[in-house]
Motif scaffolding. Structure first.
Motif, PDB file in Angstrom:
ATOM      1  N   LYS A 255      10.838  76.367  13.699  1.00 28.60           N
ATOM      2  CA  LYS A 255      10.869  77.800  13.974  1.00 28.60           C
ATOM      3  C   LYS A 255       9.547  78.474  13.603  1.00 28.60           C
ATOM      4  O   LYS A 255       8.765  77.951  12.820  1.00 28.60           O
ATOM      5  N   ASP A 258       9.630  80.898   9.511  1.00 26.70           N
ATOM      6  CA  ASP A 258      10.452  80.344   8.440  1.00 26.70           C
ATOM      7  C   ASP A 258       9.826  80.586   7.069  1.00 26.70           C
ATOM      8  O   ASP A 258      10.511  80.525   6.051  1.00 26.70           O
ATOM      9  N   SER A 294      13.235  79.091  18.625  1.00 27.80           N
ATOM     10  CA  SER A 294      12.900  77.729  18.196  1.00 27.80           C
ATOM     11  C   SER A 294      12.628  76.905  19.429  1.00 27.80           C
ATOM     12  O   SER A 294      12.917  77.298  20.554  1.00 27.80           O
TER      13      SER A 294
END
Length: 295
Positions: A255, A258, A294
């Protein structure tokens, strides 16, 4: 579990740390003096910046979407690391196009690159997410230094005392010499937002004309969800003496943003201050620091 040697400083360049278990003075000399052939493609990344992702993309672009290799050969065999002890065995006598990965800073890379030999794809990732991913990886990668707690690792990253650090010098070193080589610059975040468009960019840079069917095959395989379940990609084939798979996963989240789950406000502000100082004048380098998506 077997204890592996700790990273060691090179005698002539003590700022570069490499793990002795997979590197040697000889392997680094081999990388520096690597004889580049027509068709060689170099994927350059700082650790945890999309290396595995680019290995999959390059394998499939240069094979016109043939999935046989990605299902039968580990990525480190298909696109081996130039600086590791195994490089010569993988790359000698290999037919073109030879696909090569490297984490090396520019000054340790093959000298012939600066003469326009080969093609280079430099993949960059926002350094806060790099730091986060690198910390989690270091906790179970037995060939790397013990990261300590995140505050310890955060300081090591900022001060350039982690494998292949400093990040700032790495990206600046390569991009400062981009005009001396045939280079394409891509970012992890751009690939997350538009994987199809960036696969096309990469293919065009390498001289491949992909039809829609091949493009769809590549994009579908190179999603995070697809790659994380493949033993040829997710490093579960690596023995536990190198990676303790009981304590972490190589393919973790994939991702952007994060870092917000790990950085404190004070750490984020300190990182921003150092980033602004170190990257002053590098106006062409821009990152997306957070998106809700993502691969």
């Amino acid at each position: 579990m077997e204890n592996l040697p700790t990273p060691f400083p090179l005698l002539d360049h003590p700022e570069l740390l490499v793990p002795m278990y997979v590197h040697s003075k000889e392997s680094l000399d081999y990388a520096k003096n690597f004889p580049i052939q027509d068709g060689d493609v170099f994927s350059v990344t700082f650790p945890k910046s999309g290396t595995t992702w680019m290995q999959e993309i390059l394998t499939l672009v240069t094979s016109n979407g043939d999935l046989s290799q990605v299902h039968t050969h580990p990525n480190w065999e298909r696109v081996p690391w130039l600086e590791q002890n195994t490089a010569k065995g993988f790359l000698e006598n290999r037919a073109a196009p030879r696909l090569v990965s490297t984490h090396l800073p520019y000054e340790y890379a093959p000298a012939q690159l600066s003469k326009g030999r080969g093609k280079v794809i430099y993949t960059a990732r926002n350094p806060k997410d790099v730091t986060t991913s690198y910390y989690h990886f270091s906790k179970f990668a037995k060939f790397l230094q013990d990261p300590g707690d995140f505050d310890d690792f955060f300081n090591k990253m900022l001060h350039g005392t982690v494998y292949m650090c400093p990040w700032f010098k790495h990206i600046q070193g390569w991009l400062d010499h981009k005009d001396q080589m045939d280079m394409l610059y891509v970012t992890y975040e751009d690939m997350i937002m538009d994987l199809r468009g960036n696969v096309l960019r990469i293919a065009e840079f390498l001289g491949y004309d992909l039809n829609e069917g091949v493009l769809s095959t590549i994009v579908n395989h190179c999603t995070f969800s697809s790659m994380k379940d493949s033993k040829m990609v997710n490093y579960t084939l690596v023995p536990n003496k190198l990676m303790d798979h009981t304590t972490g996963k190589f393919m973790r989240k994939g991702k952007v943003g994060d870092w917000k789950n790990l950085f404190t406000v004070a750490q984020s502000e300190e990182f921003d201050r150092v980033y602004a100082e170190k990257m002053k004048g590098d106006d062409d380098v821009n990152f997306i620091w957070d998106i809700n998506n993502s691969t």
